[in-house]
Design an enzyme around this catalytic site. Structure first.
Site, short mmCIF file in Angstrom:
data_model
loop_
_atom_site.label_atom_id
_atom_site.label_comp_id
_atom_site.label_asym_id
_atom_site.label_seq_id
_atom_site.Cartn_x
_atom_site.Cartn_y
_atom_site.Cartn_z
N LYS A 86 -18.91 12.93 22.65
CA LYS A 86 -19.34 12.19 21.45
C LYS A 86 -20.06 10.92 21.88
CE LYS A 86 -16.68 11.84 17.77
NZ LYS A 86 -15.47 11.44 17.01
O1 LIG Z 1 -14.85 9.76 14.51
C1 LIG Z 1 -15.11 9.47 13.34
C2 LIG Z 1 -14.10 9.32 12.32
O2 LIG Z 1 -14.02 10.48 11.52
C3 LIG Z 1 -14.30 8.06 11.48
O3 LIG Z 1 -13.35 8.11 10.49
P1 LIG Z 1 -12.82 6.76 9.79
O4 LIG Z 1 -13.90 6.28 8.89
O5 LIG Z 1 -11.61 7.22 9.03
O6 LIG Z 1 -12.49 5.80 10.88
#
Ligand SMILES: O=C[C@H](O)COP(=O)(O)O
Length: 221
Positions: A86
């Site tokens: 990622k």
């Molecule tokens: O890796 C990405 C996440 O899905 C971000 O989610 P979040 O907005 O709950 O931190």
């Protein structure tokens, strides 16, 4: 449709993997932080033992091309070449995505808050793009339109990139985004459990059993 879990909780993954068709696991440094100072690579190897087919997406922390490439190499050396790296989509990230793809890595372009950011990552060859749905909603962006547009762009231009939508705060957002054309979604287990453990569903099931028992004086068919 692919459903991934946005979590590294072994317990949550183990339970949900036995209940639903779980495609993989995504993480980022904030998700890891919730588990304290774990040995991430060993921890992810344990998660892989739950289901060897789980696709793993692991985020780099380096912020320059050199550091991102080093992180990517360390991740792949520890966990194998089928891991998705990622990479957040800023200038350095985009440049590195191009390089990683040339070197044969699998890449998930993450931290996507705009349609254009996503298009650039697709053009640089990312295998997945991860638009942040709830965070974009908080910026008053029409996330359904964005996902529809991105899907149209990918299909029309015949790119193989898949949309792995992330950052959900309710299941309504998840279903909307699936209907808008996301290829995959990554969801925190607590949202899935809210549906599976819904008191409304439980009440309906209890009512069916009660009605059967009242009629036949037994709880089996
Ligand atoms: O890796 C990405 C996440 O899905 C971000 O989610 P979040 O907005 O709950 O931190």
């Amino acid at each position: 449709m692919k459903l991934l879990l946005d979590s590294i909780s072994k317990n949550e993954i183990e339970v949900l993997n036995s209940v639903i068709d779980c495609y993989g696991v995504t993480s980022n440094p904030t998700i890891v932080k919730k588990h304290g100072k774990v040995n991430l690579f060993e921890h992810l190897k344990e998660i892989k033992k739950i289901n060897v087919d789980l696709e793993l997406h692991v985020q780099v922390v380096g912020q320059t091309k050199e550091k991102i490439l080093k992180d990517a190499k360390n991740i792949v050396d520890a966990l194998g070449s089928d891991i998705f790296i990622k990479v957040p989509v800023d200038k350095e990230g985009l440049c590195t995505i191009k390089e990683l793809k040339k070197k044969g890595y699998r890449v998930t372009a993450t931290a996507i808050y705009s349609e254009f950011q996503a298009i650039l990552a697709v053009m640089n060859g990312a295998d997945y793009i991860a638009p942040y749905i709830n965070r974009m909603s908080n910026m008053e962006k029409n996330t359904v339109e964005i996902i529809k547009n991105l899907r149209r762009f990918i299909d029309h231009e015949k790119y193989s990139t898949q949309i792995l939508a992330a950052s959900f705060k309710n299941i309504g957002q998840v279903t909307e985004i699936i209907n808008a054309g996301a290829h995959a979604v990554t969801v925190n287990p607590y949202l899935i459990n809210e549906v599976l453990l819904s008191p409304t569903v439980n009440k309906a099931i209890d009512q069916f059993v009660d009605d059967w028992e009242i009629t036949f004086n037994r709880k089996e068919i």
